[in-house]
Each structure stands twice: as C-alpha cells, then as structure tokens.
Motif scaffolding. Sequence first.
Motif, PDB file in Angstrom:
ATOM      1  N   LYS A  26      -0.276   2.332  -9.347  1.00 43.40           N
ATOM      2  CA  LYS A  26      -1.036   2.874  -8.200  1.00 43.40           C
ATOM      3  C   LYS A  26      -0.610   4.464  -7.906  1.00 43.40           C
ATOM      4  O   LYS A  26      -1.286   5.136  -7.741  1.00 43.40           O
ATOM      5  CB  LYS A  26      -0.832   1.996  -6.839  1.00 43.40           C
ATOM      6  N   LYS A  61       1.188   5.635  -0.601  1.00 46.34           N
ATOM      7  CA  LYS A  61       0.612   7.171  -0.442  1.00 46.34           C
ATOM      8  C   LYS A  61       1.885   8.095  -1.112  1.00 46.34           C
ATOM      9  O   LYS A  61       3.025   7.586  -1.363  1.00 46.34           O
ATOM     10  CB  LYS A  61       0.439   7.480   0.921  1.00 46.34           C
ATOM     11  N   GLU A  95      -5.113  11.695  -9.833  1.00 45.21           N
ATOM     12  CA  GLU A  95      -6.236  12.257  -9.278  1.00 45.21           C
ATOM     13  C   GLU A  95      -5.788  13.424  -8.531  1.00 45.21           C
ATOM     14  O   GLU A  95      -6.766  14.600  -8.661  1.00 45.21           O
ATOM     15  CB  GLU A  95      -6.424  11.138  -8.209  1.00 45.21           C
ATOM     16  N   ARG A  96      -4.764  13.616  -7.722  1.00 47.13           N
ATOM     17  CA  ARG A  96      -4.582  14.921  -7.357  1.00 47.13           C
ATOM     18  C   ARG A  96      -4.272  16.001  -8.091  1.00 47.13           C
ATOM     19  O   ARG A  96      -4.565  17.063  -8.011  1.00 47.13           O
ATOM     20  CB  ARG A  96      -2.993  14.543  -6.562  1.00 47.13           C
ATOM     21  N   SER A 115       0.760  -1.111   0.068  1.00 46.43           N
ATOM     22  CA  SER A 115      -0.008  -0.029   0.006  1.00 46.43           C
ATOM     23  C   SER A 115       0.894   1.255  -0.116  1.00 46.43           C
ATOM     24  O   SER A 115       1.722   1.251   0.886  1.00 46.43           O
ATOM     25  CB  SER A 115      -1.115   0.132   1.204  1.00 46.43           C
ATOM     26  N   GLU A 143      -1.848   6.597 -10.387  1.00 46.44           N
ATOM     27  CA  GLU A 143      -3.424   6.803 -10.213  1.00 46.44           C
ATOM     28  C   GLU A 143      -3.581   7.948  -9.280  1.00 46.44           C
ATOM     29  O   GLU A 143      -4.217   8.991  -9.373  1.00 46.44           O
ATOM     30  CB  GLU A 143      -4.243   5.537  -9.706  1.00 46.44           C
ATOM     31  N   LEU A 144      -2.974   8.011  -8.307  1.00 44.49           N
ATOM     32  CA  LEU A 144      -2.883   8.619  -7.028  1.00 44.49           C
ATOM     33  C   LEU A 144      -2.419  10.331  -7.485  1.00 44.49           C
ATOM     34  O   LEU A 144      -3.126  11.227  -7.151  1.00 44.49           O
ATOM     35  CB  LEU A 144      -2.185   8.373  -5.695  1.00 44.49           C
TER      36      LEU A 144
END
Length: 154
Positions: free
Chosen positions: A96, A5, A103-104, A3, A99-100
């Motif tokens: 991933k 961030k 999006e931001r 995971s 994608e993050l």
Amino acid sequence: MISVKLRDLHYQDKEAVTAMLRDPQVMRFLGPRRALAEDEADSWFETALANPTRFAIVEAKTDEFIGFCGVKQINGVPDFGYFIRSEFWGKGIAAKACELAVERLSSEIDLEIVQVFIADDNLASQRVAQKLGWQATHNASKDGEYGHYYRITM
C-alpha cells in the motif's frame, strides 16, 4: 488491514525511527546490513529530519510512525525503497505504501530511471514487487548481494 498514509517526517517520530534503525531484522537488507548503534541511529534521524528524502509511512488514524517509502538519491541514482518497523510486517503495509508513493512520485520523477534492487534473500520484498506487478528486468549484484532490479509499474 491497517490504513496508512504518507507524510513528512516529524520530530516526534524519533523514538520509533531510531528503534527501527537499531533492529537487526529491519536493517538486514539496508545500508550497512546491520543494526545501527544508538549514536548512528540518532545521527541518521537528524539528517533525515533536516534533509527529507523518502516519505514517512504512518497509521492513518493515529499518525503512528510505521516506516519509510519513496525515492532517495544514492550515488547520484534515484533509488526506490521502503523499510518498515518489524512489528508491522505481514500486514500489507509495504504494498500500500509503495502504491501511494509511486502515485505521488509519478508526476515528479521519471519512474523509468528509478532503480529498485531486491536481494535474492529478501523474499518478503519479492512478494511485494509481485503483488504490485513490478517486473524483474535483470540479475545483478549490489553491495555484495545478489538479486534483481525491478521496473516500477503503475
């Protein structure tokens, strides 16, 4: 899957960042297309810390630095890219992180004007673009490499 961030770059990331910049596998398609020398990597890190552009990709639970993703102005053109420490390759992190970042960034920048160049030899990044549904728009040469420009889609 790990995971992840996105966050700003921190000084404690220096060792991992400079090791990544000195890795010839990571740098094969980036910048000078070679591993950076120790002094070059240190200078690169200090510049990135003082003038942040792309997001730092980190492991969500431990905050361990994994790589970078996002948009950087290169010769006045917004350029989307990512690079990840080689020990984290093949774990789905690039898709991933992209994608993050998209999006931001979608509320801050017109993604239609952002360039995404992927060299023909960069098969891993081509797979990431395919996984994200990004479409190749045209063939081109950039920094002496042949490849394709892609359109970012959400």
